[in-house]
Design a protein around this motif. Structure first.
Motif, PDB file in Angstrom:
ATOM      1  N   GLU A 290       0.830  -1.207   0.000  1.00 53.57           N
ATOM      2  CA  GLU A 290       0.000   0.000   0.000  1.00 53.57           C
ATOM      3  C   GLU A 290       0.860   1.251   0.000  1.00 53.57           C
ATOM      4  OE1 GLU A 290      -2.393   0.609   3.483  1.00 53.57           O
ATOM      5  OE2 GLU A 290      -0.794   0.003   4.853  1.00 53.57           O
ATOM      6  N   ILE A 291       0.198   2.385  -0.284  1.00 52.98           N
ATOM      7  CA  ILE A 291       0.804   3.713  -0.176  1.00 52.98           C
ATOM      8  C   ILE A 291       0.028   4.473   0.879  1.00 52.98           C
ATOM      9  CG2 ILE A 291       1.252   5.899  -1.346  1.00 52.98           C
ATOM     10  CD1 ILE A 291       1.458   4.332  -3.956  1.00 52.98           C
ATOM     11  N   GLN A 292       0.737   5.070   1.817  1.00 55.90           N
ATOM     12  CA  GLN A 292       0.097   5.810   2.895  1.00 55.90           C
ATOM     13  C   GLN A 292       0.434   7.293   2.825  1.00 55.90           C
ATOM     14  OE1 GLN A 292       1.253   4.085   6.646  1.00 55.90           O
ATOM     15  NE2 GLN A 292      -0.252   2.424   6.534  1.00 55.90           N
ATOM     16  N   LEU A 293      -0.545   8.118   3.223  1.00 57.68           N
ATOM     17  CA  LEU A 293      -0.312   9.535   3.479  1.00 57.68           C
ATOM     18  C   LEU A 293      -0.305   9.694   4.989  1.00 57.68           C
ATOM     19  CD1 LEU A 293      -0.083  12.509   2.520  1.00 57.68           C
ATOM     20  CD2 LEU A 293      -2.588  12.622   2.630  1.00 57.68           C
ATOM     21  N   CYS A 294       0.852  10.031   5.547  1.00 57.40           N
ATOM     22  CA  CYS A 294       1.020  10.082   6.999  1.00 57.40           C
ATOM     23  C   CYS A 294       1.325  11.495   7.478  1.00 57.40           C
ATOM     24  CB  CYS A 294       2.152   9.150   7.437  1.00 57.40           C
ATOM     25  SG  CYS A 294       1.815   7.398   7.150  1.00 57.40           S
ATOM     26  N   LYS A 295       1.003  11.734   8.734  1.00 55.83           N
ATOM     27  CA  LYS A 295       1.278  13.025   9.357  1.00 55.83           C
ATOM     28  C   LYS A 295       2.641  12.984  10.018  1.00 55.83           C
ATOM     29  CE  LYS A 295      -0.661  16.431  12.554  1.00 55.83           C
ATOM     30  NZ  LYS A 295      -1.776  16.739  13.492  1.00 55.83           N
ATOM     31  N   MET A 296       3.483  13.955   9.690  1.00 58.67           N
ATOM     32  CA  MET A 296       4.820  14.020  10.278  1.00 58.67           C
ATOM     33  C   MET A 296       4.740  14.258  11.783  1.00 58.67           C
ATOM     34  SD  MET A 296       7.343  16.017   7.693  1.00 58.67           S
ATOM     35  CE  MET A 296       8.107  15.150   6.328  1.00 58.67           C
ATOM     36  N   GLY A 297       5.644  13.608  12.513  1.00 53.65           N
ATOM     37  CA  GLY A 297       5.709  13.803  13.952  1.00 53.65           C
ATOM     38  C   GLY A 297       4.593  13.142  14.727  1.00 53.65           C
ATOM     39  N   SER A 298       3.731  12.382  14.047  1.00 55.48           N
ATOM     40  CA  SER A 298       2.606  11.747  14.731  1.00 55.48           C
ATOM     41  C   SER A 298       3.039  10.426  15.361  1.00 55.48           C
ATOM     42  CB  SER A 298       1.460  11.506  13.747  1.00 55.48           C
ATOM     43  OG  SER A 298       1.890  10.663  12.678  1.00 55.48           O
ATOM     44  N   HIS A 299       2.257   9.963  16.349  1.00 58.02           N
ATOM     45  CA  HIS A 299       2.565   8.725  17.053  1.00 58.02           C
ATOM     46  C   HIS A 299       1.275   7.962  17.308  1.00 58.02           C
ATOM     47  CE1 HIS A 299       6.742   9.989  17.956  1.00 58.02           C
ATOM     48  NE2 HIS A 299       6.200  11.201  18.005  1.00 58.02           N
ATOM     49  N   GLY A 300       1.204   6.765  16.733  1.00 60.06           N
ATOM     50  CA  GLY A 300       0.060   5.904  16.970  1.00 60.06           C
ATOM     51  C   GLY A 300       0.250   5.068  18.220  1.00 60.06           C
ATOM     52  N   PRO A 301      -0.660   4.117  18.466  1.00 61.26           N
ATOM     53  CA  PRO A 301      -0.595   3.294  19.682  1.00 61.26           C
ATOM     54  C   PRO A 301       0.713   2.524  19.832  1.00 61.26           C
ATOM     55  CG  PRO A 301      -2.707   3.016  18.573  1.00 61.26           C
ATOM     56  CD  PRO A 301      -1.851   3.809  17.657  1.00 61.26           C
ATOM     57  N   GLU A 302       1.347   2.134  18.705  1.00 64.04           N
ATOM     58  CA  GLU A 302       2.609   1.397  18.756  1.00 64.04           C
ATOM     59  C   GLU A 302       3.793   2.273  18.320  1.00 64.04           C
ATOM     60  OE1 GLU A 302       2.143  -2.091  16.415  1.00 64.04           O
ATOM     61  OE2 GLU A 302       0.510  -2.921  17.637  1.00 64.04           O
ATOM     62  N   ASN A 303       3.594   3.584  18.393  1.00 63.16           N
ATOM     63  CA  ASN A 303       4.587   4.584  17.994  1.00 63.16           C
ATOM     64  C   ASN A 303       4.766   4.660  16.477  1.00 63.16           C
ATOM     65  OD1 ASN A 303       6.293   6.715  18.791  1.00 63.16           O
ATOM     66  ND2 ASN A 303       8.108   5.433  18.522  1.00 63.16           N
ATOM     67  N   GLU A 304       3.861   4.064  15.731  1.00 62.55           N
ATOM     68  CA  GLU A 304       3.902   4.175  14.271  1.00 62.55           C
ATOM     69  C   GLU A 304       3.406   5.559  13.848  1.00 62.55           C
ATOM     70  OE1 GLU A 304      -0.354   2.947  15.108  1.00 62.55           O
ATOM     71  OE2 GLU A 304       1.641   2.682  15.995  1.00 62.55           O
ATOM     72  N   TYR A 305       3.752   5.957  12.621  1.00 60.68           N
ATOM     73  CA  TYR A 305       3.192   7.188  12.065  1.00 60.68           C
ATOM     74  C   TYR A 305       1.692   6.992  11.842  1.00 60.68           C
ATOM     75  CZ  TYR A 305       7.803   9.231  11.143  1.00 60.68           C
ATOM     76  OH  TYR A 305       9.058   9.763  11.278  1.00 60.68           O
ATOM     77  N   VAL A 306       0.925   8.051  12.084  1.00 59.77           N
ATOM     78  CA  VAL A 306      -0.519   7.984  11.896  1.00 59.77           C
ATOM     79  C   VAL A 306      -0.846   8.224  10.429  1.00 59.77           C
ATOM     80  CG1 VAL A 306      -2.745   9.005  12.492  1.00 59.77           C
ATOM     81  CG2 VAL A 306      -0.978   8.730  14.254  1.00 59.77           C
ATOM     82  N   SER A 307      -1.529   7.264   9.809  1.00 58.37           N
ATOM     83  CA  SER A 307      -1.923   7.373   8.407  1.00 58.37           C
ATOM     84  C   SER A 307      -3.291   8.035   8.316  1.00 58.37           C
ATOM     85  CB  SER A 307      -1.974   5.973   7.772  1.00 58.37           C
ATOM     86  OG  SER A 307      -2.536   6.023   6.480  1.00 58.37           O
ATOM     87  N   VAL A 308      -3.381   9.071   7.472  1.00 61.43           N
ATOM     88  CA  VAL A 308      -4.670   9.746   7.273  1.00 61.43           C
ATOM     89  C   VAL A 308      -5.392   9.219   6.039  1.00 61.43           C
ATOM     90  CG1 VAL A 308      -3.875  11.828   8.436  1.00 61.43           C
ATOM     91  CG2 VAL A 308      -3.622  11.642   5.970  1.00 61.43           C
ATOM     92  N   ALA A 309      -4.673   8.482   5.183  1.00 62.89           N
ATOM     93  CA  ALA A 309      -5.294   7.882   3.993  1.00 62.89           C
ATOM     94  C   ALA A 309      -4.317   6.879   3.402  1.00 62.89           C
ATOM     95  CB  ALA A 309      -5.649   8.948   2.951  1.00 62.89           C
ATOM     96  N   SER A 310      -4.838   5.940   2.643  1.00 65.79           N
ATOM     97  CA  SER A 310      -3.987   4.948   1.987  1.00 65.79           C
ATOM     98  C   SER A 310      -4.731   4.356   0.803  1.00 65.79           C
ATOM     99  CB  SER A 310      -3.595   3.836   2.964  1.00 65.79           C
ATOM    100  OG  SER A 310      -4.732   3.095   3.370  1.00 65.79           O
ATOM    101  N   ILE A 311      -3.974   3.827  -0.157  1.00 63.83           N
ATOM    102  CA  ILE A 311      -4.545   3.077  -1.265  1.00 63.83           C
ATOM    103  C   ILE A 311      -3.727   1.793  -1.414  1.00 63.83           C
ATOM    104  CG2 ILE A 311      -5.494   5.056  -2.517  1.00 63.83           C
ATOM    105  CD1 ILE A 311      -3.068   4.969  -4.333  1.00 63.83           C
ATOM    106  N   PRO A 312      -4.387   0.693  -1.741  1.00 64.23           N
ATOM    107  CA  PRO A 312      -3.669  -0.578  -1.831  1.00 64.23           C
ATOM    108  C   PRO A 312      -2.907  -0.699  -3.154  1.00 64.23           C
ATOM    109  CG  PRO A 312      -5.974  -0.913  -2.331  1.00 64.23           C
ATOM    110  CD  PRO A 312      -5.837   0.528  -1.944  1.00 64.23           C
ATOM    111  N   ILE A 313      -1.899  -1.538  -3.129  1.00 62.35           N
ATOM    112  CA  ILE A 313      -1.217  -1.960  -4.340  1.00 62.35           C
ATOM    113  C   ILE A 313      -1.626  -3.396  -4.604  1.00 62.35           C
ATOM    114  CG2 ILE A 313       1.009  -2.404  -5.436  1.00 62.35           C
ATOM    115  CD1 ILE A 313       2.219  -0.240  -3.652  1.00 62.35           C
ATOM    116  N   GLY A 314      -2.386  -3.614  -5.634  1.00 59.37           N
ATOM    117  CA  GLY A 314      -2.955  -4.940  -5.871  1.00 59.37           C
ATOM    118  C   GLY A 314      -4.192  -5.150  -5.007  1.00 59.37           C
ATOM    119  N   SER A 315      -4.692  -6.375  -4.998  1.00 58.18           N
ATOM    120  CA  SER A 315      -5.896  -6.691  -4.231  1.00 58.18           C
ATOM    121  C   SER A 315      -5.557  -6.859  -2.764  1.00 58.18           C
ATOM    122  CB  SER A 315      -6.539  -7.976  -4.764  1.00 58.18           C
ATOM    123  OG  SER A 315      -5.598  -9.043  -4.707  1.00 58.18           O
ATOM    124  N   GLU A 316      -6.492  -6.539  -1.918  1.00 58.36           N
ATOM    125  CA  GLU A 316      -6.277  -6.662  -0.475  1.00 58.36           C
ATOM    126  C   GLU A 316      -6.255  -8.146  -0.078  1.00 58.36           C
ATOM    127  OE1 GLU A 316      -6.400  -2.610   1.298  1.00 58.36           O
ATOM    128  OE2 GLU A 316      -5.376  -4.514   1.515  1.00 58.36           O
TER     129      GLU A 316
END
Length: 316
Positions: A290-316
């Motif tokens: 997939e391709i993600q659009l992420c917010k810089m400096g953000s931190h999710g529950p596992e310290n990952e970058y927070v994705s505000v949108a994404s599109i898959p590459i190929g079928s899910e």
């Protein structure tokens, strides 16, 4: 006493008489008509070899405030692979082991990238979260503020083109370790990525990279100039150092040596030159799904970058 011919003495007497007459006549003329003294104040002739050419005024440097600070980035995420995260944690412990008194110059915990935040960057951009604007497919003024909604809409329009390149998820090996921002034996960034070996799947990943980067650049989201795709996943970044102090770089040669020693034959060690800026490694092969659009400096529950949108590459 030397005597001169009579003719010469007569001629010389006539010359002296005429010279005396001219001197008296000139003095009389100057006395009756004194010359007028005029003072002219003019600038030096620019073409004169004695005058210094005027330098063109220097243009004022562009203020840093004129360059928008990036707020979001597009990427191929990698930190969601648990096995890759474990591999990177093992690598970190090898170059910065707990209790090791032999510390690599410039290396500390603050500049090691959390494996959960690993990704391959496509491009960065400055987005507004408030101002409304027309759809990205319309003609966009260079001065108009781009919003998060604009970026999401544009990303979604690229799904058919991406699916035309590959209708299934792709795989990418991380078999090269390299450094960026180098000076002498110091570097600012250490990364892993695919080697220069050409494969069908790597070619497709680069095509998708170029497609997304080009469209976002054409629409005025990505302001950086176009450049060849360099797929790299950052493992060490000296700009993250806390507290911010010198040095802003680290010694990478010993890091290379420790990475090469992993799984190598002790009786036949890999030879490393001080000029080497990259080395072969084996950090596994991982899905690019997939391709993600992420917010810089953000931190999710596992310290990952927070994705505000994404599109898959190929079928899910």
């Amino acid at each position: 006493m030397v005597s001169f011919p009579l003719r010469f003495r007569l001629a010389n007497s006539q010359v002296q008489t005429r010279t005396l007459f001219l001197e008296r006549h000139s003095s009389a003329t100057l006395a009756s008509n004194p010359p007028k003294m005029e003072v002219s104040l003019t600038h030096p002739n620019p073409s004169s070899s004695r005058s210094r050419p005027r330098r063109a005024p220097k243009s004022a440097p562009k203020a840093k405030s004129d360059i928008p600070r990036p707020t979001h980035f597009l990427s191929f995420p990698l930190g969601h692979h648990p096995s890759l995260c474990e591999t990177i944690r093992h690598f970190h412990s090898k170059i910065l082991p707990t209790g090791d008194t032999t510390v690599i110059e410039g290396l500390d915990q603050s500049i090691l990238v959390d494996p959960r935040r690993l990704h391959l960057t496509i491009g960065v951009m400055a987005l507004s979260s408030t101002e409304a604007s027309p759809a990205p497919s319309s003609l966009i003024s260079d001065s108009r503020v781009r919003t998060v909604s604009d970026a999401i809409a544009l990303l979604q329009t690229l799904a058919p083109d991406i699916n035309a390149i590959s209708d299934e998820a792709l795989s990418l090996p991380l078999d090269k370790m390299g450094v960026l921002k180098t000076q002498r034996q110091q570097a600012g960034v250490l990364y892993v990525g695919p080697s220069d070996t050409v494969t069908e799947e790597k070619t497709k990943v680069i095509r998708i990279f170029d497609l997304v980067a080009q469209r976002f650049r054409q629409e005025g989201f990505i302001l950086e100039p176009s450049r060849p795709a360099v797929l790299h996943c950052t493992l060490i970044n000296a700009s993250h150092r806390r507290p911010r102090r010198m040095p802003r770089a680290f010694s990478y040669h010993e890091i290379f040596q420790r990475a090469l020693s992993e799984g190598s034959d002790p009786d036949n060690p890999v030879q490393l030159s001080v000029q080497d800026k990259s080395i072969p490694v084996d950090f596994g092969t991982w899905a690019i799904s997939e391709i993600q659009l992420c917010k810089m400096g953000s931190h999710g529950p596992e310290n990952e970058y927070v994705s505000v949108a994404s599109i898959p590459i190929g079928s899910e």
